[in-house]
Design an enzyme around this catalytic site. Structure first.
Site, PDB file in Angstrom:
ATOM      1  CG  PHE A   1     -10.165   1.498  -4.795  1.00 60.22           C
ATOM      2  CD1 PHE A   1      -8.714   2.017  -4.790  1.00 60.22           C
ATOM      3  CD2 PHE A   1     -10.574   1.036  -5.924  1.00 60.22           C
ATOM      4  CE1 PHE A   1      -8.073   2.232  -5.853  1.00 60.22           C
ATOM      5  CE2 PHE A   1      -9.757   1.270  -7.200  1.00 60.22           C
ATOM      6  CZ  PHE A   1      -8.333   1.863  -7.094  1.00 60.22           C
TER       7      PHE A   1
ATOM      8  CD  GLU B   1       5.952  -4.936  -3.423  1.00 61.86           C
ATOM      9  OE1 GLU B   1       5.592  -3.783  -3.121  1.00 61.86           O
ATOM     10  OE2 GLU B   1       5.769  -5.485  -4.491  1.00 61.86           O
TER      11      GLU B   1
ATOM     12  CG  ASP C   1      -3.950  -6.653  -4.421  1.00 53.54           C
ATOM     13  OD1 ASP C   1      -4.588  -7.465  -3.954  1.00 53.54           O
ATOM     14  OD2 ASP C   1      -4.375  -5.722  -5.177  1.00 53.54           O
TER      15      ASP C   1
HETATM   16  C1  PRP Z   1       1.924  -2.316  -6.034  1.00 60.37           C
HETATM   17  C2  PRP Z   1       2.538  -2.662  -5.161  1.00 60.37           C
HETATM   18  C3  PRP Z   1       3.202  -4.178  -5.455  1.00 60.37           C
HETATM   19  C4  PRP Z   1       1.845  -4.707  -6.225  1.00 60.37           C
HETATM   20  C5  PRP Z   1       1.287  -5.684  -5.541  1.00 60.37           C
HETATM   21  O1  PRP Z   1       2.527  -1.814  -7.094  1.00 60.37           O
HETATM   22  O2  PRP Z   1       3.809  -1.952  -5.021  1.00 60.37           O
HETATM   23  O3  PRP Z   1       4.406  -4.098  -6.081  1.00 60.37           O
HETATM   24  O4  PRP Z   1       1.112  -3.645  -6.538  1.00 60.37           O
HETATM   25  O5  PRP Z   1       0.262  -6.311  -6.192  1.00 60.37           O
HETATM   26  P1  PRP Z   1       0.245  -8.109  -6.706  1.00 60.37           P
HETATM   27  O6  PRP Z   1       0.326  -8.395  -5.213  1.00 60.37           O
HETATM   28  O7  PRP Z   1      -1.308  -8.028  -7.066  1.00 60.37           O
HETATM   29  O8  PRP Z   1       1.101  -8.187  -7.598  1.00 60.37           O
HETATM   30  P2  PRP Z   1       1.664  -1.381  -8.409  1.00 60.37           P
HETATM   31  O9  PRP Z   1       1.892  -2.171  -9.587  1.00 60.37           O
HETATM   32  O10 PRP Z   1       0.596  -0.664  -8.124  1.00 60.37           O
HETATM   33  O11 PRP Z   1       2.722  -0.115  -8.728  1.00 60.37           O
HETATM   34  P3  PRP Z   1       3.173   1.088  -8.010  1.00 60.37           P
HETATM   35  O12 PRP Z   1       4.259   0.482  -6.849  1.00 60.37           O
HETATM   36  O13 PRP Z   1       4.082   1.813  -8.903  1.00 60.37           O
HETATM   37  O14 PRP Z   1       1.925   1.702  -7.381  1.00 60.37           O
END
Ligand code: PRP
Length: 194
Positions: A163, A110, A114
């Site tokens: 951010f 990953e 978050d």
């Molecule tokens: C981001 C990151 C994780 C997710 C984590 O993806 O790549 O997959 O957020 O967040 P969480 O722990 O709150 O679920 P995003 O949905 O932003 O897509 P991206 O990878 O295309 O930016």
């Protein structure tokens, strides 16, 4: 010395950055350490590295040559749906793995963990397929935002609950190509008049 351009070279993108939190050199050298640890731990296991698109792309691209044992690579894609608030967000699988993982040593890669909602969904989904092992490697961790606990075997950097963008992390799909992690200027995500 990083193999990338200096921050100013990213012109318009750098203009949106208030402060560089993690310089490119630090990211590169931490990724080398992660690659060495993975190479050591998975020696003789032929692990399958699984990335979730799209933010993980720069990390995977740098991590692969930092690993010195045979590995295989696959990707998944997901989308979020439901109300805006984190706790009510649902996750849907948009692209699945291209082959079965039963009996394989799977290392999930990953860019950032978050709230943990995405990984919680994906790990449950993958566990049901009976891999021999399933661990997580994340470049960035925002542990203070966690709603669901996720065990991570490898963590690159802890990030503040702010951010931040760059090295795969986006704001409205921009800034992913910055080779460093920077703090976004408030006026970028709170333009006056909006
Ligand atoms: C981001 C990151 C994780 C997710 C984590 O993806 O790549 O997959 O957020 O967040 P969480 O722990 O709150 O679920 P995003 O949905 O932003 O897509 P991206 O990878 O295309 O930016």
């Amino acid at each position: 010395m990083s193999g990338y351009y200096a921050p100013e070279a990213y012109g318009e993108l750098t203009d949106g950055i208030r402060e560089i939190l993690i310089p490119a050199e630090e990211i590169e050298s931490r990724i080398m350490e992660l690659g060495q640890a993975i190479s050591r731990d998975y020696e003789g296991c032929n692990p399958l590295l699984v990335g979730v698109l799209k933010g993980v792309v720069p990390f995977i691209a740098a991590l692969l040559p930092a690993i010195t044992i045979p590995i295989e690579l696959d990707f998944m894609a997901i989308s979020s749906y439901g109300p805006g608030s984190d706790s009510e967000r649902g996750v849907r699988l948009e692209k699945d793995l291209s082959s079965p993982i039963k009996g394989r040593h799977v290392l999930f890669i990953e860019d950032v963990i978050d709230t943990g909602l995405t990984l919680n969904y994906l790990l449950k989904n993958l566990r049901a397929r009976k891999p021999a092992s399933l661990k997580v490697c994340t470049l960035f961790n925002k542990s203070r935002r966690r709603l669901i606990e996720i065990p991570s075997a490898y963590v690159g950097f802890e990030l503040p609950n702010l951010f931040v963008v760059g090295y795969g992390l986006d704001y409205r799909e921009r800034y992913r190509n910055l080779p460093f992690v920077g703090l976004l200027k408030p006026e970028v995500f709170q333009p006056s008049g909006e």
